[in-house]
Design a protein around this motif. Structure first.
Motif, PDB file in Angstrom:
ATOM      1  N   SER A 112      60.780  33.446  40.175  1.00  0.00           N
ATOM      2  CA  SER A 112      60.160  33.601  41.501  1.00  0.00           C
ATOM      3  C   SER A 112      59.705  35.049  41.719  1.00  0.00           C
ATOM      4  O   SER A 112      58.814  35.309  42.522  1.00  0.00           O
ATOM      5  N   PHE A 113      60.283  36.005  40.955  1.00  0.00           N
ATOM      6  CA  PHE A 113      59.947  37.424  41.164  1.00  0.00           C
ATOM      7  C   PHE A 113      58.453  37.693  40.999  1.00  0.00           C
ATOM      8  O   PHE A 113      57.836  38.432  41.753  1.00  0.00           O
ATOM      9  N   TYR A 114      57.879  37.105  39.936  1.00  0.00           N
ATOM     10  CA  TYR A 114      56.511  37.527  39.608  1.00  0.00           C
ATOM     11  C   TYR A 114      55.447  36.925  40.520  1.00  0.00           C
ATOM     12  O   TYR A 114      54.308  37.379  40.503  1.00  0.00           O
ATOM     13  N   TYR A 115      55.784  35.936  41.310  1.00  0.00           N
ATOM     14  CA  TYR A 115      54.824  35.472  42.324  1.00  0.00           C
ATOM     15  C   TYR A 115      54.606  36.590  43.353  1.00  0.00           C
ATOM     16  O   TYR A 115      53.478  36.845  43.780  1.00  0.00           O
ATOM     17  N   PHE A 116      55.680  37.266  43.721  1.00  0.00           N
ATOM     18  CA  PHE A 116      55.572  38.385  44.662  1.00  0.00           C
ATOM     19  C   PHE A 116      54.799  39.541  44.019  1.00  0.00           C
ATOM     20  O   PHE A 116      53.940  40.150  44.636  1.00  0.00           O
ATOM     21  N   GLU A 117      55.145  39.804  42.754  1.00  0.00           N
ATOM     22  CA  GLU A 117      54.499  40.912  42.031  1.00  0.00           C
ATOM     23  C   GLU A 117      52.987  40.663  41.908  1.00  0.00           C
ATOM     24  O   GLU A 117      52.186  41.572  42.058  1.00  0.00           O
ATOM     25  N   ALA A 118      52.599  39.413  41.655  1.00  0.00           N
ATOM     26  CA  ALA A 118      51.182  39.079  41.520  1.00  0.00           C
ATOM     27  C   ALA A 118      50.486  39.230  42.872  1.00  0.00           C
ATOM     28  O   ALA A 118      49.395  39.809  42.968  1.00  0.00           O
ATOM     29  N   TYR A 119      51.115  38.723  43.899  1.00  0.00           N
ATOM     30  CA  TYR A 119      50.568  38.792  45.257  1.00  0.00           C
ATOM     31  C   TYR A 119      50.288  40.238  45.634  1.00  0.00           C
ATOM     32  O   TYR A 119      49.251  40.569  46.209  1.00  0.00           O
ATOM     33  N   LYS A 120      51.240  41.101  45.273  1.00  0.00           N
ATOM     34  CA  LYS A 120      51.115  42.532  45.566  1.00  0.00           C
ATOM     35  C   LYS A 120      49.847  43.133  44.965  1.00  0.00           C
ATOM     36  O   LYS A 120      49.201  43.977  45.569  1.00  0.00           O
ATOM     37  N   GLN A 121      49.495  42.670  43.781  1.00  0.00           N
ATOM     38  CA  GLN A 121      48.423  43.325  43.038  1.00  0.00           C
ATOM     39  C   GLN A 121      47.015  42.959  43.517  1.00  0.00           C
ATOM     40  O   GLN A 121      46.045  43.607  43.146  1.00  0.00           O
ATOM     41  N   LEU A 122      46.885  41.915  44.331  1.00  0.00           N
ATOM     42  CA  LEU A 122      45.558  41.550  44.841  1.00  0.00           C
ATOM     43  C   LEU A 122      45.350  42.144  46.232  1.00  0.00           C
ATOM     44  O   LEU A 122      46.192  41.960  47.110  1.00  0.00           O
ATOM     45  N   THR A 123      44.218  42.818  46.415  1.00  0.00           N
ATOM     46  CA  THR A 123      43.895  43.239  47.779  1.00  0.00           C
ATOM     47  C   THR A 123      42.770  42.337  48.251  1.00  0.00           C
ATOM     48  O   THR A 123      41.675  42.366  47.707  1.00  0.00           O
ATOM     49  N   THR A 124      43.067  41.508  49.225  1.00  0.00           N
ATOM     50  CA  THR A 124      42.079  40.528  49.680  1.00  0.00           C
ATOM     51  C   THR A 124      42.480  40.024  51.063  1.00  0.00           C
ATOM     52  O   THR A 124      43.648  40.051  51.420  1.00  0.00           O
ATOM     53  N   ASP A 125      41.485  39.552  51.810  1.00  0.00           N
ATOM     54  CA  ASP A 125      41.787  38.923  53.094  1.00  0.00           C
ATOM     55  C   ASP A 125      41.817  37.406  52.964  1.00  0.00           C
ATOM     56  O   ASP A 125      42.126  36.691  53.913  1.00  0.00           O
ATOM     57  N   LEU A 126      41.451  36.918  51.794  1.00  0.00           N
ATOM     58  CA  LEU A 126      41.385  35.465  51.591  1.00  0.00           C
ATOM     59  C   LEU A 126      42.772  34.900  51.270  1.00  0.00           C
ATOM     60  O   LEU A 126      43.648  35.618  50.797  1.00  0.00           O
ATOM     61  N   PRO A 127      42.943  33.603  51.519  1.00  0.00           N
ATOM     62  CA  PRO A 127      44.188  32.964  51.095  1.00  0.00           C
ATOM     63  C   PRO A 127      44.325  33.027  49.565  1.00  0.00           C
ATOM     64  O   PRO A 127      43.310  33.059  48.853  1.00  0.00           O
ATOM     65  N   ILE A 128      45.554  33.039  49.095  1.00  0.00           N
ATOM     66  CA  ILE A 128      45.812  33.095  47.649  1.00  0.00           C
ATOM     67  C   ILE A 128      46.523  31.821  47.211  1.00  0.00           C
ATOM     68  O   ILE A 128      47.532  31.432  47.789  1.00  0.00           O
ATOM     69  N   SER A 129      45.961  31.174  46.182  1.00  0.00           N
ATOM     70  CA  SER A 129      46.617  30.006  45.599  1.00  0.00           C
ATOM     71  C   SER A 129      47.036  30.325  44.165  1.00  0.00           C
ATOM     72  O   SER A 129      46.422  31.165  43.511  1.00  0.00           O
TER      73      SER A 129
END
Ligand SMILES: *Cc1c(COP(=O)(O)O)cnc(C)c1O
Length: 428
Positions: A225-242
């Motif tokens: 579950s750790f790397y879902y947070f890590e991946a989320y961190k690396q994108l700068t966007t206003d759009l939803p992330i799937s």
């Protein structure tokens, strides 16, 4: 941290029991009794934290006081000592590279964390443990590397004859010491069934302290579950992330669902499978019909009866409507997989392994213009170079770390898929 069995919510154990013994006796799977939300302050400021800091926060949120802070910190920092970069390959399409660990597959996360957690729990006891693990390819290698030379633990790996790649076989058979490799004359589902039968065998359980390193063990899911947070961190966007998850036993997907439950604002999950389409069919029909696994190019996902299915059901209160609301599923053929590898290489200059190619095509089928899609890349393409060699006309970059292992001689024991043969081997 307390856990219950998916078959009986009154059957509650502590983390030590769940990690050391993997499965409840009632044949369910362990799930955390509480999955707390992380505070908004943390979720909104992920960019301020390193990957190891994120991993520790998430681990602490799940595990709580069960392990003292300093010890948990050491376990996390020792396990998560490689990167998980997000690479953008085209507009709104990103690859989360989970293959920078020692065996070049995402399973290193789960195996390294679980080995250190088990070592921690065994430290002050006289207990010795025998780990049985069925592998369709990558699990066994990651578990062997993660557990090699760990005291009080012996590892027995079952893998299906002729269905793992050359490099994978080397990663299973070249360790020696506390790691034993068994080549089973059968497919992965048969290997997995043998392991399950061993856990239910009274004599084996009386004489040996058996445990599992498959994703039925909750210790595998926590670090994933750790790397879902890590991946989320690396994108700068206003759009939803799937997130798009190439799936077999659905451990990776379940870990993502835990991340969402802890408060990570994930839009949808896209389960991408190969021809083994039990889960996409379930999403379409509401009926779950396990099958005999088909053999495919993405062999780590050749699974006809995904063991984490019941964890997913449990997370959604067994309500099909809620599940299909958040998870979409697509099944991809081998022909499409190869075409995708070639096309993505030619158009975008990025080399996908067959599992990640299944994920990439899953993201295309999902086809949501106004969302960012992060595809989990579960293995380095070199691990499956032989499988695709005849279909591609370019060479796959070769990380130097694999030359050493390819030169080593492997040792394996060949067994039939008969349970008695396995039982005798374990007892001897
Ligand atoms: C294990 C594995 C998968 C499937 O992961 P699950 O958690 O079992 O769904 C996908 N790709 C690769 C390369 C794997 O090793």
């Amino acid at each position: 941290m307390k856990l219950y069995s998916t078959n009986d919510k009154n059957n509650i154990v502590d983390l030590k029991e769940a990690v050391l013994h993997s499965l409840p006796k009632d044949k369910g799977l362990y799930m955390p009794t509480a999955i707390k939300k992380l505070d908004d302050e943390f979720i909104n400021n992920l960019h301020k934290y390193s990957f190891q800091e994120i991993a520790f926060k998430v681990a602490e949120n799940l595990i709580g006081e069960t392990i003292p802070k300093e010890d948990l910190k050491n376990i996390v920092e020792d396990s998560i000592n490689f990167i998980a970069p997000v690479v953008t390959i085209e507009d709104k399409t990103h690859i989360l590279e989970l293959f920078h660990g020692p065996t070049l597959a995402f399973k290193d996360f789960g195996a390294r964390f679980m080995a250190r957690l088990m070592q921690y729990f065994l430290k002050d006891s006289n207990e010795k443990i025998k780990i049985l693990v069925a592998t369709s390819g990558d699990t066994g290698g990651a578990v062997a590397a993660g557990f090699y030379n760990i005291e009080n633990i012996e590892v027995v790996i079952l893998y299906p004859k002729g269905r793992v790649s050359k490099l994978q076989e080397k990663q299973l058979t070249t360790w020696g010491g506390n790691i034993k490799a068994l080549e089973i004359d059968g497919n992965f589902d048969q290997c997995q069934a043998l392991v399950k039968q061993a856990f239910l065998d009274p004599e084996l359980n009386e004489k040996c302290n058996l445990s599992s390193a498959n994703s039925i063990n909750i210790a595998r899911l926590i670090p994933q579950s750790f790397y879902y947070f890590e991946a989320y961190k690396q994108l700068t966007t206003d759009l939803p992330i799937s997130f798009v998850v190439p799936s077999g036993n659905f451990g990776n997907m379940t870990a993502g669902l835990l991340a969402k439950k802890m408060g990570l604002p994930i839009s949808k999950f896209i389960a991408a499978t190969n021809k083994n389409d039990v889960f996409p069919k379930y999403l379409a029909s509401g009926e779950y019909n396990p099958i005999q696994a088909y053999e495919t190019l993405s062999n780590a996902m050749d699974i006809g009866n995904p063991s984490n299915f019941y964890r997913i059901l449990d997370l959604y209160g067994s309500t099909w409507n809620n599940i299909k609301e958040e998870i979409l599923g697509y099944s991809i053929s081998d022909e499409e997989t190869v075409e995708t590898i070639v096309e993505v290489h030619n158009k975008l200059g990025y080399v996908l392994d067959p599992h990640t190619a299944v994920g990439y095509l899953g993201s295309k089928n999902y086809n949501h213009e106004n969302e960012e899609k992060i595809i989990l890349s579960t293995a380095h393409p070199i691990k499956f170079a032989n499988e695709v060699a005849d279909s591609i006309n370019f060479s796959i970059p070769h990380p130097s770390s694999i030359n050493t292992i390819l030169k080593k001689e492997g040792h394996k024991t060949k067994l039939s898929s008969d349970f008695k043969a396995l039982k005798d081997f374990i007892l001897q």
